[in-house]
Design a protein around this motif. Structure first.
Motif, PDB file in Angstrom:
ATOM      1  N   LEU A  11      96.745 -44.145  25.673  1.00  0.00           N
ATOM      2  CA  LEU A  11      96.303 -43.324  26.793  1.00  0.00           C
ATOM      3  C   LEU A  11      95.095 -42.457  26.449  1.00  0.00           C
ATOM      4  O   LEU A  11      94.416 -41.950  27.337  1.00  0.00           O
ATOM      5  N   PHE A  12      94.837 -42.262  25.160  1.00  0.00           N
ATOM      6  CA  PHE A  12      93.669 -41.453  24.786  1.00  0.00           C
ATOM      7  C   PHE A  12      92.394 -42.164  25.235  1.00  0.00           C
ATOM      8  O   PHE A  12      92.267 -43.384  25.142  1.00  0.00           O
ATOM      9  N   PHE A  13      91.463 -41.373  25.723  1.00  0.00           N
ATOM     10  CA  PHE A  13      90.190 -41.947  26.176  1.00  0.00           C
ATOM     11  C   PHE A  13      89.408 -42.491  24.978  1.00  0.00           C
ATOM     12  O   PHE A  13      89.548 -41.996  23.852  1.00  0.00           O
ATOM     13  N   GLY A  19      98.978 -28.532  21.676  1.00  0.00           N
ATOM     14  CA  GLY A  19      98.923 -29.970  21.893  1.00  0.00           C
ATOM     15  C   GLY A  19      97.501 -30.469  21.779  1.00  0.00           C
ATOM     16  O   GLY A  19      96.604 -29.740  21.342  1.00  0.00           O
ATOM     17  N   VAL A  20      97.324 -31.713  22.155  1.00  0.00           N
ATOM     18  CA  VAL A  20      95.985 -32.309  22.167  1.00  0.00           C
ATOM     19  C   VAL A  20      95.764 -33.003  23.503  1.00  0.00           C
ATOM     20  O   VAL A  20      96.672 -33.615  24.065  1.00  0.00           O
ATOM     21  N   THR A  21      94.540 -32.914  23.992  1.00  0.00           N
ATOM     22  CA  THR A  21      94.237 -33.561  25.260  1.00  0.00           C
ATOM     23  C   THR A  21      93.891 -35.028  25.010  1.00  0.00           C
ATOM     24  O   THR A  21      93.523 -35.419  23.900  1.00  0.00           O
ATOM     25  N   LEU A  22      93.997 -35.811  26.049  1.00  0.00           N
ATOM     26  CA  LEU A  22      93.719 -37.237  25.930  1.00  0.00           C
ATOM     27  C   LEU A  22      92.233 -37.507  25.739  1.00  0.00           C
ATOM     28  O   LEU A  22      91.845 -38.621  25.419  1.00  0.00           O
ATOM     29  N   ASP A  23      91.415 -36.467  25.915  1.00  0.00           N
ATOM     30  CA  ASP A  23      89.996 -36.682  25.639  1.00  0.00           C
ATOM     31  C   ASP A  23      89.542 -35.962  24.379  1.00  0.00           C
ATOM     32  O   ASP A  23      88.351 -35.739  24.182  1.00  0.00           O
ATOM     33  N   GLY A  24      90.487 -35.644  23.507  1.00  0.00           N
ATOM     34  CA  GLY A  24      90.115 -35.344  22.140  1.00  0.00           C
ATOM     35  C   GLY A  24      89.929 -33.899  21.728  1.00  0.00           C
ATOM     36  O   GLY A  24      89.247 -33.632  20.739  1.00  0.00           O
ATOM     37  N   THR A  79     101.429 -34.617  39.380  1.00  0.00           N
ATOM     38  CA  THR A  79     100.037 -34.472  38.987  1.00  0.00           C
ATOM     39  C   THR A  79      99.806 -35.350  37.762  1.00  0.00           C
ATOM     40  O   THR A  79     100.751 -35.709  37.068  1.00  0.00           O
ATOM     41  N   PRO A  80      98.559 -35.692  37.480  1.00  0.00           N
ATOM     42  CA  PRO A  80      98.289 -36.604  36.368  1.00  0.00           C
ATOM     43  C   PRO A  80      98.462 -35.961  34.985  1.00  0.00           C
ATOM     44  O   PRO A  80      98.311 -34.757  34.827  1.00  0.00           O
ATOM     45  N   GLN A  81      98.762 -36.811  34.034  1.00  0.00           N
ATOM     46  CA  GLN A  81      98.821 -36.374  32.636  1.00  0.00           C
ATOM     47  C   GLN A  81      97.418 -36.171  32.087  1.00  0.00           C
ATOM     48  O   GLN A  81      96.493 -36.921  32.409  1.00  0.00           O
ATOM     49  N   PHE A  82      97.262 -35.151  31.228  1.00  0.00           N
ATOM     50  CA  PHE A  82      95.973 -34.963  30.554  1.00  0.00           C
ATOM     51  C   PHE A  82      96.127 -34.694  29.066  1.00  0.00           C
ATOM     52  O   PHE A  82      95.125 -34.576  28.353  1.00  0.00           O
ATOM     53  N   ALA A  83      97.370 -34.599  28.578  1.00  0.00           N
ATOM     54  CA  ALA A  83      97.540 -34.206  27.172  1.00  0.00           C
ATOM     55  C   ALA A  83      98.917 -34.598  26.681  1.00  0.00           C
ATOM     56  O   ALA A  83      99.802 -34.984  27.472  1.00  0.00           O
ATOM     57  N   TYR A  84      99.104 -34.488  25.363  1.00  0.00           N
ATOM     58  CA  TYR A  84     100.429 -34.499  24.749  1.00  0.00           C
ATOM     59  C   TYR A  84     100.660 -33.166  24.057  1.00  0.00           C
ATOM     60  O   TYR A  84      99.755 -32.640  23.387  1.00  0.00           O
ATOM     61  N   ALA A  85     101.860 -32.645  24.224  1.00  0.00           N
ATOM     62  CA  ALA A  85     102.230 -31.429  23.500  1.00  0.00           C
ATOM     63  C   ALA A  85     102.577 -31.783  22.058  1.00  0.00           C
ATOM     64  O   ALA A  85     102.789 -32.950  21.720  1.00  0.00           O
TER      65      ALA A  85
END
Ligand SMILES: [Zn+2]
Ligand SMILES: [Zn+2]
Length: 383
Positions: A91-93, A246-251, A304-310
């Protein structure tokens, strides 16, 4: 932008802060007066604990912290289970992760031994250009600046906001512009370093503080490696964390609360861009408020959409428009048939993306996860 106030959630966060403070934990210091680009240099980065061992579940709330079910329904369910989906590194960009994601045996904060992913995020968002942060003139429009949030509201950082600081904060010492209406902004790497620290240099009081990628060491993004469980494991009780959330899916990393009191005490504004992030000299770009950037595409009704993982491996979704009626637990999470358990980020005005974690984190995650989520340049261990 218009943001709805959610006094109930704000009040709850306050209660949580009081509770953890009363337990003698250092955790709340992170949110109030300790860690920060502008707060005290005595950060607790050397401590390994990533979760708060003092958090007392019995005093936290009247809901069961281990499930999003109302307590009476939860009684019939095994306490240790919640519907989970494994972390999906796909899922990470593109470009958000540096090198290969690897797996390793890991011991979690609750003692469980499991498999974890070791993920290094790139440190600068891959889905958008950072900035703008500070407006340059008191006549600038909202397009020419980012946002500011202080626990009470989200404000467009336009010229009028700068001009109105003395009134907003009821203190005549605010004067962040010159006689020509130019906003006083950090203009060099040196000024940035002098302003983004606990003892703000007097010459940089009444400055709008912003950093740039080119002012970081070598002009490079600051990568961060996190170790998170592939399959989230519930903790006995929810807990706050002193490290990154956490970290976002865009790094980029999701940092602890920005130390608003310290920032304002120095008559500075640590400007965020419209995506709720900003630079500090040590950690590079990091997120403080979730405003809908870097989301996955999603069309699930009411979600709402996911944007990160905790850090515990559970997904983080954008804030819900009507969180009060969503029956979220004290960490902002709930279970969903399709999505499993996931968090909804707090609204940006709260200056805390995730209130607490229900899952176990890697016991020694602090060094791996970047132990100084929002730290000032005090020690030099990162650079
Ligand atoms: Zn949800
Ligand atoms: Zn910050």
């Amino acid at each position: 932008m218009v943001f709805n106030r959610r006094p109930h959630v704000v009040a709850f966060a306050l209660v949580m802060a009081l509770i953890t403070g009363a337990c003698g934990s250092a955790t709340t210091d992170d949110n109030t007066n300790s860690t920060s680009e502008q707060a005290s240099a005595e950060t607790d980065t050397t401590e390994a604990a990533d979760t708060d061992p003092d958090a007392d579940p019995d005093t936290d709330a009247d809901t069961d912290p281990e499930t999003d079910q109302p307590a009476e329904e939860a009684a019939a369910e095994p306490e240790s289970s919640v519907a989970t989906n494994p972390v999906d590194v796909g899922l990470f960009f593109d470009g958000a992760v540096v090198g290969d994601v690897t797996t390793e045996e890991c011991t979690l904060s609750g003692g469980a031994t499991t498999t974890c992913y070791r993920i290094t995020v790139a440190g600068d968002p891959v889905t958008y250009e950072t900035g703008p942060f500070c407006p340059t003139s008191i006549t600038d429009s909202a397009d020419e600046g980012g946002i500011w949030f202080d626990g009470d509201g989200v404000y467009d950082l336009d010229g009028a906001f700068i001009a109105g600081l003395a009134e907003l904060y009821d203190d005549e010492n605010w004067m962040m512009f010159d006689e020509d209406g130019n906003v006083l902004v950090t203009e060099t790497a040196e000024e940035f370093d002098l302003a983004a620290r606990p003892d703000v240099d007097p010459s940089l009081q009444n400055h709008c503080v912003e950093g740039r990628l080119e002012w970081l060491e070598n002009g490079e993004p600051v990568t961060t490696t996190v170790v998170i469980p592939v399959e989230p494991v519930l903790a006995d009780a929810s807990a706050t964390t002193r490290g990154n959330l956490g970290v976002t899916l865009d790094g980029i990393v999701i940092a602890q609360s920005a130390p608003v009191d310290a920032i304002l005490a120095a008559y500075t504004i640590a400007a965020f861009d419209d995506c709720g992030g900003h630079y500090n000299p040590v950690d590079g770009y990091h997120l403080h408020g979730a405003v809908g950037c870097s989301e996955l595409e999603s069309d699930i009704d009411g979600e709402t959409p996911q944007f990160a993982y905790a850090m515990d491996g559970f997904p983080v979704h954008s804030p819900l428009d009507d969180a009060d009626s969503a029956d979220l637990d004290e960490c902002g999470g709930h279970e969903h048939e399709e999505l499993g358990y996931h968090y909804h980020a707090n609204s940006a005005e709260q200056n805390l993306v995730i209130t607490c974690l229900v899952g176990q984190t890697v016991a020694d995650a602090a060094d791996a996860a970047g132990g100084r989520p929002d730290g000032p340049p005090g020690g030099d261990e990162e650079g």
